[in-house]
Design a protein around this motif. Sequence first.
Motif, PDB file in Angstrom:
ATOM      1  N   GLU A 367       0.668  -1.286  -0.021  1.00  0.00           N
ATOM      2  CA  GLU A 367      -0.107   0.073  -0.068  1.00  0.00           C
ATOM      3  C   GLU A 367       0.948   1.214   0.041  1.00  0.00           C
ATOM      4  OE1 GLU A 367      -2.715  -0.278   3.368  1.00  0.00           O
ATOM      5  OE2 GLU A 367      -4.113  -1.613   2.379  1.00  0.00           O
ATOM      6  N   ALA A 368       1.966   1.154   0.623  1.00  0.00           N
ATOM      7  CA  ALA A 368       3.044   2.236   0.674  1.00  0.00           C
ATOM      8  C   ALA A 368       3.402   2.820  -0.858  1.00  0.00           C
ATOM      9  CB  ALA A 368       4.136   2.101   1.416  1.00  0.00           C
ATOM     10  N   MET A 369       3.486   1.893  -1.759  1.00  0.00           N
ATOM     11  CA  MET A 369       3.974   2.374  -3.062  1.00  0.00           C
ATOM     12  C   MET A 369       2.783   2.977  -3.884  1.00  0.00           C
ATOM     13  SD  MET A 369       5.587  -1.369  -4.070  1.00  0.00           S
ATOM     14  CE  MET A 369       7.207  -2.000  -2.990  1.00  0.00           C
ATOM     15  N   ALA A 370       1.437   2.482  -3.453  1.00  0.00           N
ATOM     16  CA  ALA A 370       0.218   3.127  -3.830  1.00  0.00           C
ATOM     17  C   ALA A 370      -0.103   4.484  -3.466  1.00  0.00           C
ATOM     18  CB  ALA A 370      -0.851   2.244  -3.874  1.00  0.00           C
ATOM     19  N   VAL A 371       0.335   4.462  -2.035  1.00  0.00           N
ATOM     20  CA  VAL A 371      -0.099   5.928  -1.391  1.00  0.00           C
ATOM     21  C   VAL A 371       0.852   7.079  -2.202  1.00  0.00           C
ATOM     22  CG1 VAL A 371       0.037   7.049   0.817  1.00  0.00           C
ATOM     23  CG2 VAL A 371      -1.013   4.945   0.741  1.00  0.00           C
ATOM     24  N   LEU A 372       1.997   6.609  -2.041  1.00  0.00           N
ATOM     25  CA  LEU A 372       3.246   7.610  -2.967  1.00  0.00           C
ATOM     26  C   LEU A 372       2.747   8.120  -4.188  1.00  0.00           C
ATOM     27  CD1 LEU A 372       6.538   6.413  -1.318  1.00  0.00           C
ATOM     28  CD2 LEU A 372       5.046   8.353  -0.495  1.00  0.00           C
ATOM     29  N   ILE A 373       2.080   6.982  -5.031  1.00  0.00           N
ATOM     30  CA  ILE A 373       1.723   7.251  -6.379  1.00  0.00           C
ATOM     31  C   ILE A 373       0.269   8.028  -6.543  1.00  0.00           C
ATOM     32  CG2 ILE A 373       1.163   6.186  -8.850  1.00  0.00           C
ATOM     33  CD1 ILE A 373       3.083   4.126  -7.949  1.00  0.00           C
ATOM     34  N   GLY A 374      -0.396   7.759  -5.548  1.00  0.00           N
ATOM     35  CA  GLY A 374      -1.837   8.234  -5.817  1.00  0.00           C
ATOM     36  C   GLY A 374      -2.242   9.701  -5.860  1.00  0.00           C
ATOM     37  N   PRO A 375      -1.952  10.311  -4.837  1.00  0.00           N
ATOM     38  CA  PRO A 375      -2.413  11.872  -4.890  1.00  0.00           C
ATOM     39  C   PRO A 375      -1.354  12.588  -5.813  1.00  0.00           C
ATOM     40  CG  PRO A 375      -2.220  10.898  -2.413  1.00  0.00           C
ATOM     41  CD  PRO A 375      -1.739   9.727  -3.430  1.00  0.00           C
ATOM     42  N   PRO A 376      -0.027  12.382  -5.933  1.00  0.00           N
ATOM     43  CA  PRO A 376       0.725  12.989  -6.809  1.00  0.00           C
ATOM     44  C   PRO A 376       0.266  13.047  -8.387  1.00  0.00           C
ATOM     45  CG  PRO A 376       2.033  11.766  -5.275  1.00  0.00           C
ATOM     46  CD  PRO A 376       0.899  11.651  -4.878  1.00  0.00           C
ATOM     47  N   SER A 377      -0.272  11.613  -8.714  1.00  0.00           N
ATOM     48  CA  SER A 377      -0.556  11.747 -10.105  1.00  0.00           C
ATOM     49  C   SER A 377      -1.935  12.368 -10.211  1.00  0.00           C
ATOM     50  CB  SER A 377      -0.897   9.860 -10.191  1.00  0.00           C
ATOM     51  OG  SER A 377       0.100   9.078  -9.926  1.00  0.00           O
ATOM     52  N   ALA A 378      -2.889  12.255  -9.115  1.00  0.00           N
ATOM     53  CA  ALA A 378      -4.028  13.112  -9.407  1.00  0.00           C
ATOM     54  C   ALA A 378      -3.697  14.644  -9.452  1.00  0.00           C
ATOM     55  CB  ALA A 378      -4.986  12.896  -8.069  1.00  0.00           C
ATOM     56  N   GLY A 379      -2.591  15.022  -8.866  1.00  0.00           N
ATOM     57  CA  GLY A 379      -2.195  16.546  -8.802  1.00  0.00           C
ATOM     58  C   GLY A 379      -1.765  16.720 -10.268  1.00  0.00           C
ATOM     59  N   LYS A 380      -0.959  15.764 -10.696  1.00  0.00           N
ATOM     60  CA  LYS A 380      -0.759  16.027 -12.119  1.00  0.00           C
ATOM     61  C   LYS A 380      -1.786  16.203 -13.248  1.00  0.00           C
ATOM     62  CE  LYS A 380       4.050  14.227 -11.772  1.00  0.00           C
ATOM     63  NZ  LYS A 380       4.988  13.304 -12.049  1.00  0.00           N
ATOM     64  N   LEU A 381      -2.768  15.080 -12.916  1.00  0.00           N
ATOM     65  CA  LEU A 381      -3.997  15.270 -13.895  1.00  0.00           C
ATOM     66  C   LEU A 381      -4.561  16.683 -13.815  1.00  0.00           C
ATOM     67  CD1 LEU A 381      -5.866  13.704 -15.462  1.00  0.00           C
ATOM     68  CD2 LEU A 381      -7.001  12.764 -13.649  1.00  0.00           C
ATOM     69  N   LEU A 382      -4.574  17.208 -12.463  1.00  0.00           N
ATOM     70  CA  LEU A 382      -5.413  18.419 -11.988  1.00  0.00           C
ATOM     71  C   LEU A 382      -4.710  19.572 -12.919  1.00  0.00           C
ATOM     72  CD1 LEU A 382      -7.658  20.009 -10.622  1.00  0.00           C
ATOM     73  CD2 LEU A 382      -5.961  20.223  -8.671  1.00  0.00           C
ATOM     74  N   ASP A 383      -3.403  19.571 -12.847  1.00  0.00           N
ATOM     75  CA  ASP A 383      -2.606  20.592 -13.418  1.00  0.00           C
ATOM     76  C   ASP A 383      -2.655  20.474 -15.036  1.00  0.00           C
ATOM     77  OD1 ASP A 383      -1.477  21.596 -11.079  1.00  0.00           O
ATOM     78  OD2 ASP A 383       0.362  20.101 -11.446  1.00  0.00           O
ATOM     79  N   ALA A 384      -3.065  19.253 -15.531  1.00  0.00           N
ATOM     80  CA  ALA A 384      -3.043  19.108 -17.029  1.00  0.00           C
ATOM     81  C   ALA A 384      -4.370  19.653 -17.653  1.00  0.00           C
ATOM     82  CB  ALA A 384      -2.692  17.592 -17.603  1.00  0.00           C
ATOM     83  N   THR A 385      -5.312  19.263 -16.738  1.00  0.00           N
ATOM     84  CA  THR A 385      -6.711  19.423 -17.147  1.00  0.00           C
ATOM     85  C   THR A 385      -7.601  20.750 -16.619  1.00  0.00           C
ATOM     86  OG1 THR A 385      -7.666  18.118 -15.587  1.00  0.00           O
ATOM     87  CG2 THR A 385      -7.167  17.007 -17.367  1.00  0.00           C
ATOM     88  N   GLY A 386      -7.002  21.080 -15.352  1.00  0.00           N
ATOM     89  CA  GLY A 386      -7.598  22.054 -14.727  1.00  0.00           C
ATOM     90  C   GLY A 386      -9.042  21.990 -14.162  1.00  0.00           C
ATOM     91  N   ARG A 387      -9.653  20.510 -14.446  1.00  0.00           N
ATOM     92  CA  ARG A 387     -10.766  20.368 -13.733  1.00  0.00           C
ATOM     93  C   ARG A 387     -10.590  19.083 -12.821  1.00  0.00           C
ATOM     94  NH1 ARG A 387     -14.981  19.554 -18.677  1.00  0.00           N
ATOM     95  NH2 ARG A 387     -16.378  19.575 -16.887  1.00  0.00           N
ATOM     96  N   TYR A 388     -11.323  19.472 -11.610  1.00  0.00           N
ATOM     97  CA  TYR A 388     -11.595  18.444 -10.535  1.00  0.00           C
ATOM     98  C   TYR A 388     -12.363  17.256 -10.708  1.00  0.00           C
ATOM     99  CZ  TYR A 388      -9.146  21.916  -7.283  1.00  0.00           C
ATOM    100  OH  TYR A 388      -8.387  22.685  -6.871  1.00  0.00           O
ATOM    101  N   MET A 389     -13.253  17.457 -11.829  1.00  0.00           N
ATOM    102  CA  MET A 389     -14.250  16.210 -12.288  1.00  0.00           C
ATOM    103  C   MET A 389     -13.362  14.915 -12.380  1.00  0.00           C
ATOM    104  SD  MET A 389     -17.102  16.319 -14.961  1.00  0.00           S
ATOM    105  CE  MET A 389     -15.831  16.254 -16.565  1.00  0.00           C
ATOM    106  N   PHE A 390     -12.224  15.524 -13.407  1.00  0.00           N
ATOM    107  CA  PHE A 390     -11.631  14.176 -13.820  1.00  0.00           C
ATOM    108  C   PHE A 390     -10.622  13.570 -12.615  1.00  0.00           C
ATOM    109  CE2 PHE A 390     -11.670  16.834 -17.759  1.00  0.00           C
ATOM    110  CZ  PHE A 390     -12.724  16.245 -18.341  1.00  0.00           C
ATOM    111  N   VAL A 391     -10.209  14.470 -11.578  1.00  0.00           N
ATOM    112  CA  VAL A 391      -9.589  13.610 -10.417  1.00  0.00           C
ATOM    113  C   VAL A 391     -10.419  12.882  -9.719  1.00  0.00           C
ATOM    114  CG1 VAL A 391      -8.661  14.368  -8.225  1.00  0.00           C
ATOM    115  CG2 VAL A 391      -8.125  15.688 -10.204  1.00  0.00           C
ATOM    116  N   PHE A 392     -11.833  13.313  -9.547  1.00  0.00           N
ATOM    117  CA  PHE A 392     -12.751  12.530  -8.624  1.00  0.00           C
ATOM    118  C   PHE A 392     -13.286  11.233  -9.370  1.00  0.00           C
ATOM    119  CE2 PHE A 392     -12.691  16.049  -6.227  1.00  0.00           C
ATOM    120  CZ  PHE A 392     -13.167  15.986  -4.917  1.00  0.00           C
ATOM    121  N   ILE A 393     -13.355  11.253 -10.849  1.00  0.00           N
ATOM    122  CA  ILE A 393     -13.697  10.208 -11.575  1.00  0.00           C
ATOM    123  C   ILE A 393     -12.833   8.915 -11.681  1.00  0.00           C
ATOM    124  CG2 ILE A 393     -14.187   9.520 -14.173  1.00  0.00           C
ATOM    125  CD1 ILE A 393     -15.642  12.152 -14.575  1.00  0.00           C
TER     126      ILE A 393
END
Length: 473
Positions: A367-393
Amino acid sequence: MGAVVADDGPSGVKAPDGGWGWAVLFGCFIITGFSYAFPKAVSVFFKELIREFGVGYSDTAWISSILLAMLYGTGPLCSVCVNRFGCRPVMLVGGLFASVGMVIASFCTSIVQIYLTAGVITGLGLALNFQPSLIMLNRYFDKRRPLANGLSAAGSPVFLCALSPLGQILQHEYGWRGGFLILGGMLLNCCVCGALMRPLEPPKRSEATKEPAEKKVKKKLLDFSVFKDGGFVIYTLAASIMVLGLFVPPVFVVSYAKDLGYQDTKAAFLLTILGFIDIFARPICGMVAGLKWVRPRCVYLFSFAMIFNGFTDLMGSMSVDYGGLVVFCIFFGISYGMVGALQFEVLMAIVGTQKFSSAIGLVLLAEAMAVLIGPPSAGKLLDATGRYMFVFIIAGIEVTTSALVLALGNFFCIKKKSEEPQTKEEAAEREELNKSEDKTPEDAKVDSIEVEQFLKEEPEKNGEVVTNPETCV
């Protein structure tokens, strides 16, 4: 890596399901609260640290990330320590580490030093407390174990609601250095909780079987044989996928509200709502999981909780105002509490008491590996799209996928085990352990008969606690 286990919860000892177990549950409640809430609570000091050291917010955010990484990533190390020295000594040392780390951090002169003290040392101390407390809870509770897991898991939201405002008060009155020093003193309570973890008394040996019984059973300090259990492999895979998206919505929901134009205090109140609902959801879910009809199907209740959580994320992606986010936080708090109450209960049911200490360490590492990947990946997706909808999806899809992996994997790949009384299960575990260590059939038979004889002749002594020089303070 073979050694004699100092505190391994020997077979034949029935869980008392009460008595001193309630003190153990109280200690587990405190430890769980500190372990999960502390990495989030220290964030109230970030502005002061930014001003003190001239760094950015991303630099200070590494403190919480390191704390969580140590909590999850040191799982195998904690398993080795518990299997070698026992739960109580490990927790006492962990409490000292957690306290000393924060005390030293109050004298630091650079952000890197805080990484090493408040991050690595305190994180290691919390990890050395968290995992052994769950192991002891598993040993003290059997019939009431789902309720005990739910109550102990409630420590996380309770402490989060308490430590965050306390941190703000300490920062205002004493600054970040004084706040770190006081929090370090509070973490010494982990040592008190460790002292509560009294080992259960092993069955007494009769004269006829005294000589064979003196042959100590050796075990590996980290038992990788759990990977031979299909249920454990499925659980580990599902849990790793789940944590990719499980922690994303709480991290971004406040920023989501701010981007919609709401005030900071109003946006932060969303986490208060989520935490308040979570406090009640965990013990209630534990009570439901303990029902006679539900408990044998607890893995499917866990799958439902994950589907519920994933569906809530998908619906939350459609929120366009504050009211919608409030509704999202209410349902997310319910589903998040259900997941928190059931995740370790299901693991305990899958691997059993004997292998739980190794199993939880390996699961936390995955789980540690996934915890370190999850939120940063979501942050990059938010930076690329600018929409929180895709992060939650994306978060909803990940959690829902993990539920399907767990439910379908257990339904199609795992054979149903015949339900037997707990005493026979313990005897079977003992026999299997003896066979794995190349013992003779006569020795295994003696152990099995001895367990049954002990349970019949001395039921009133079953589950008593004992103190001895190896495990006493």
